[in-house]
Design a protein around this motif. Sequence first.
Motif, PDB file in Angstrom:
ATOM      1  N   ARG A   1       3.697   4.260  -7.540  1.00  0.00           N
ATOM      2  CA  ARG A   1       4.473   3.046  -7.761  1.00  0.00           C
ATOM      3  C   ARG A   1       4.316   2.087  -6.578  1.00  0.00           C
ATOM      4  N   GLU A   2       4.357   2.636  -5.359  1.00  0.00           N
ATOM      5  CA  GLU A   2       4.226   1.792  -4.171  1.00  0.00           C
ATOM      6  C   GLU A   2       2.814   1.214  -4.063  1.00  0.00           C
ATOM      7  N   ILE A   3       1.802   2.033  -4.413  1.00  0.00           N
ATOM      8  CA  ILE A   3       0.418   1.544  -4.367  1.00  0.00           C
ATOM      9  C   ILE A   3       0.241   0.404  -5.367  1.00  0.00           C
ATOM     10  N   THR A   4       0.821   0.557  -6.566  1.00  0.00           N
ATOM     11  CA  THR A   4       0.729  -0.508  -7.576  1.00  0.00           C
ATOM     12  C   THR A   4       1.367  -1.793  -7.064  1.00  0.00           C
ATOM     13  N   ARG A   5       2.526  -1.655  -6.403  1.00  0.00           N
ATOM     14  CA  ARG A   5       3.188  -2.832  -5.858  1.00  0.00           C
ATOM     15  C   ARG A   5       2.304  -3.526  -4.822  1.00  0.00           C
ATOM     16  N   ILE A   6       1.689  -2.731  -3.953  1.00  0.00           N
ATOM     17  CA  ILE A   6       0.820  -3.293  -2.906  1.00  0.00           C
ATOM     18  C   ILE A   6      -0.378  -4.000  -3.533  1.00  0.00           C
TER      19      ILE A   6
ATOM     20  N   ASP B   1      -2.477   4.215   4.674  1.00  0.00           N
ATOM     21  CA  ASP B   1      -1.076   4.557   4.921  1.00  0.00           C
ATOM     22  C   ASP B   1      -0.334   3.373   5.520  1.00  0.00           C
ATOM     23  N   SER B   2      -1.055   2.591   6.319  1.00  0.00           N
ATOM     24  CA  SER B   2      -0.425   1.466   7.017  1.00  0.00           C
ATOM     25  C   SER B   2      -0.226   0.249   6.120  1.00  0.00           C
TER      26      SER B   2
ATOM     27  N   LEU C   1       5.027   3.310   1.941  1.00  0.00           N
ATOM     28  CA  LEU C   1       3.915   4.197   1.594  1.00  0.00           C
ATOM     29  C   LEU C   1       3.680   5.218   2.702  1.00  0.00           C
ATOM     30  N   SER C   2       3.801   4.781   3.935  1.00  0.00           N
ATOM     31  CA  SER C   2       3.618   5.707   5.056  1.00  0.00           C
ATOM     32  C   SER C   2       4.673   6.823   5.031  1.00  0.00           C
ATOM     33  N   GLN C   3       5.914   6.452   4.746  1.00  0.00           N
ATOM     34  CA  GLN C   3       6.986   7.460   4.688  1.00  0.00           C
ATOM     35  C   GLN C   3       6.781   8.416   3.520  1.00  0.00           C
ATOM     36  N   ILE C   4       6.405   7.889   2.371  1.00  0.00           N
ATOM     37  CA  ILE C   4       6.199   8.741   1.186  1.00  0.00           C
ATOM     38  C   ILE C   4       5.098   9.763   1.459  1.00  0.00           C
ATOM     39  N   ARG C   5       4.009   9.313   2.026  1.00  0.00           N
ATOM     40  CA  ARG C   5       2.895  10.228   2.262  1.00  0.00           C
ATOM     41  C   ARG C   5       3.236  11.256   3.338  1.00  0.00           C
ATOM     42  N   ARG C   6       4.044  10.857   4.312  1.00  0.00           N
ATOM     43  CA  ARG C   6       4.464  11.824   5.331  1.00  0.00           C
ATOM     44  C   ARG C   6       5.337  12.903   4.693  1.00  0.00           C
ATOM     45  N   GLN C   7       6.294  12.487   3.843  1.00  0.00           N
ATOM     46  CA  GLN C   7       7.135  13.463   3.148  1.00  0.00           C
ATOM     47  C   GLN C   7       6.303  14.365   2.237  1.00  0.00           C
ATOM     48  N   LEU C   8       5.287  13.791   1.615  1.00  0.00           N
ATOM     49  CA  LEU C   8       4.419  14.566   0.731  1.00  0.00           C
ATOM     50  C   LEU C   8       3.666  15.644   1.508  1.00  0.00           C
ATOM     51  N   GLN C   9       3.199  15.301   2.679  1.00  0.00           N
ATOM     52  CA  GLN C   9       2.497  16.282   3.504  1.00  0.00           C
ATOM     53  C   GLN C   9       3.438  17.391   3.953  1.00  0.00           C
ATOM     54  N   GLN C  10       4.663  17.011   4.334  1.00  0.00           N
ATOM     55  CA  GLN C  10       5.617  18.022   4.782  1.00  0.00           C
ATOM     56  C   GLN C  10       5.983  18.980   3.637  1.00  0.00           C
TER      57      GLN C  10
ATOM     58  N   THR D   1      -7.159  -9.823   4.327  1.00  0.00           N
ATOM     59  CA  THR D   1      -6.018  -9.290   3.564  1.00  0.00           C
ATOM     60  C   THR D   1      -6.382  -7.966   2.905  1.00  0.00           C
ATOM     61  N   ILE D   2      -7.552  -7.925   2.318  1.00  0.00           N
ATOM     62  CA  ILE D   2      -7.977  -6.683   1.651  1.00  0.00           C
ATOM     63  C   ILE D   2      -8.228  -5.587   2.679  1.00  0.00           C
ATOM     64  N   SER D   3      -8.871  -5.924   3.784  1.00  0.00           N
ATOM     65  CA  SER D   3      -9.221  -4.914   4.792  1.00  0.00           C
ATOM     66  C   SER D   3      -7.983  -4.302   5.444  1.00  0.00           C
ATOM     67  N   ARG D   4      -6.888  -5.074   5.535  1.00  0.00           N
ATOM     68  CA  ARG D   4      -5.668  -4.530   6.153  1.00  0.00           C
ATOM     69  C   ARG D   4      -5.068  -3.405   5.321  1.00  0.00           C
ATOM     70  N   SER D   5      -5.266  -3.438   4.013  1.00  0.00           N
ATOM     71  CA  SER D   5      -4.592  -2.468   3.146  1.00  0.00           C
ATOM     72  C   SER D   5      -5.530  -1.473   2.468  1.00  0.00           C
ATOM     73  N   VAL D   6      -6.828  -1.792   2.385  1.00  0.00           N
ATOM     74  CA  VAL D   6      -7.770  -0.920   1.676  1.00  0.00           C
ATOM     75  C   VAL D   6      -8.894  -0.544   2.631  1.00  0.00           C
ATOM     76  N   ASP D   7      -9.177   0.758   2.708  1.00  0.00           N
ATOM     77  CA  ASP D   7     -10.249   1.193   3.598  1.00  0.00           C
ATOM     78  C   ASP D   7     -11.604   1.031   2.912  1.00  0.00           C
ATOM     79  N   ARG D   8     -12.670   1.357   3.641  1.00  0.00           N
ATOM     80  CA  ARG D   8     -14.020   1.133   3.116  1.00  0.00           C
ATOM     81  C   ARG D   8     -14.407   2.124   2.030  1.00  0.00           C
ATOM     82  N   PHE D   9     -13.558   3.143   1.807  1.00  0.00           N
ATOM     83  CA  PHE D   9     -13.828   4.095   0.727  1.00  0.00           C
ATOM     84  C   PHE D   9     -13.071   3.737  -0.555  1.00  0.00           C
TER      85      PHE D   9
END
Length: 818
Positions: A252-257, A153-154, A159-168, A140-148
């Motif tokens: 906000r989305e990260i806190t929810r996750i 994003d996944s 969260l994926s949409q927010i970060r894509r809009q942020l990059q654009q 469960t943790i590995s699916r949402s949190v990377d080793r760093f």
Amino acid sequence: MTYPEIFEKKIGFDAVRREIVKLCLSNGARRVADEQLRFSKDISIIEKGLRSVDEMVKILSSDVAFPLSATGDVSELLSRVRVEGTFLSAEELNMVNNSLITSISIAEFFANAMQDGETPYPTLTQIVAGIERFDAVSATISRSVDRFGEVKDSASTELSQIRRQLQQTQASISSVMRRVISRAVENGYLEADATAVVRDGRLVLPVSPMHKRHINGIVHDESASGKTYFIEPAEMVEANNRIRELQIEERREITRILKEITASIRPEIEPMMLTMEIIAEVDFIHAKALYARRVDAHMPHLSKDTELEWYHAVHPVLLLSLESHGKKIVPLDITLSSKNRILIISGPNAGGKSVCLKTVGIVQYMMQCGMLPTLYENSHVGIFDSIFIDIGDDQSIEDDLSTYSSHLRNMKYFLQHGNKRTLTLIDEFGGGTEPIIGGAIAQAILKDFNGKEMWGVITTHYQNLKNFAEDTPGLINGSMLYDRHLMQPLFKLHIGNPGSSFAIEIARKTGLPTSIINDAEEIAGSDYVKMDRYLLDIARDKRYWEHRRDSIKQKEKKIDTLIHNYEQDASTLRDKRKEIIAQARTEAQRILDSSNATIERTIREIKNSQAERERTKAARMQMNREKMALMSEKDGDEPEILNRHRNKVKKSKTEEVAVAKVEDPLKVGDNVKLDGQTTVGTIMELSGRRAVVNFGAIKTTVELSRLKRTIAKPQSGAREASFVSAATTDAIRKRQLAFSNELDVRGMRVDEALQALTYFLDDAIQFSAGRVRILHGTGTGALRVAIRQMLDSVPGVASYRDEHVQFGGAGITVADLR
């Protein structure tokens, strides 16, 4: 029980405790060290501690790495989120996941060590038996949190949409900022190399005070010197606001996750904490094992009774201190038994008496704290219920205690609480007061200690205590040896005789006048001086006979080695003799069988020829020849059959050479191979000693001596091309692995930079890099213009642009390749 309260400081164990805490990898292990690194008289607890450390030392000494890594205080994190609504950060979840992975690795390590139901680490295997697996939590943790420790994003679609809009949005800001900077530079409001900076999460421009009113925007900050204002251009306000909104949505989305993940693992918190406690205990054992290896500690023979038979005992703190200065420690051999329970050590000042006392205290204390003691494994150690020590000066103005009264207070405690399972350590027994009465009181106390059957090591200079130990069962004298010729201590303990204080010799060495020394000898009396000299003579004679004994032991060892080697050689010779006799018997039997066969054949020929004279004569001659051949073979000459075989071999080799010599020469159309190669080619032309050979798509001229005819046929297609590319495939692969999509040409001249760029683009296109970055800086702009002109001329370049302002802006060109 130990006495006094600062017992660990008195013997130097406080330094050992600090080192153990440093070697722990986690805070949980440090808490375990604080709880478990305590004096115990329970042999089951002591034995478990010693065996677990001994097994860990074996693991660390093996070639297999132990899977223990540094982890944070996971137990505290888990305890904090028991309450609903609380959650762990991404970094903390990653810490928990790493700890779970470590626990699984440790459990698997000991499971893999098990063979046929047996394990070389039984104590550690029992300790880790309570480790549970939490694969679902880890997944469960590995699916949402990377080793760093970052949320992926996944982790969610939002969260994926927010970060894509942020990059654009950030990409659009870069172009707007470049236009603003360009316009301000043209108007002279900014320096030519000015770049945007970030203040409070917003892109701003550094503007001098004289031009701050020429830039339309919001002032966010100023430098500490007041010479620079940070202004957010009006064109950037809306975009920066949008970025801020997206960042808030992202948080906000990260806190929810994170709340969702924490809630999913909350039911497993209690069993996870139990597992973390086991990992903390393993970490603590690992720290003790590391320290044991550093100070060369070993597992001794353990007894539940009071016992003290030590070999090569050393003080661990002193050992490390001397090693850091390139010096060696002198080990201690000491034996006490029920017949000689209390050792009275005498000898010169600075001769090692106090160190000997502290060594006994810390080695016994380490062992009863579950640490491997610093002595050899053939040592025997027992369990004491209490250890008392009186060393140093405990005088106190607050408690109205002098040096001597503090010693008497300690003696009172020893007499009240001491028994036959007490180890007592006293330094400078009876000192600190008038010698005669001080010695008398010390002797009376020592008598009571002996009556209680207490064990102990006591140092003193008092002659009455030496005499009392000599005449009293249960007590034994000992001395620290001193070299009278070099006038220096040897730091070696000798048990059996008292030692001299060497006061007269030390006084002479320090340069006191001879008249003073003579007066002192006269005041002390001839009997006392003579007795002191007798002690010196005894010590001298003892060292002499010890050297003689060591010499005899060495000679005996050498003789034993020679005898052992002789017996081995004799045994080898006997075996060889038996082997030779067996071979001789076998050979004799073969000769006898051959002779019998010859005789029978001769008799048969005589009978068949009806005893004709000529045939009989010929048979006899053949029999004589066989006899002569056998005699020749018996005398050591080579049998004729062997000569015939050798001639046959020589003839065969001669024929092979002859065949090789008459082999047909190479001709056009022959299939050949190069020496050391497997690729097949065809001879196209012959010119003297050279030949033109076609290897696939390559024709080459080769010396005929390097070619060999083969029946194999040349291959076609892709395999044919492998001859050409085999020599370069490895080099190309190495270049591809070492290739970086960034080229730094800052500081180069234009011609150097263009040449480097040419090679760089060739490799990038060949390796399908896709996108590359060229770092050229801003400077005068000449290098940037030349590079972009060259990029325009390269067909493989699809487009290029400035890097995002946050990552270098106009100082970096980003090129997309076709």
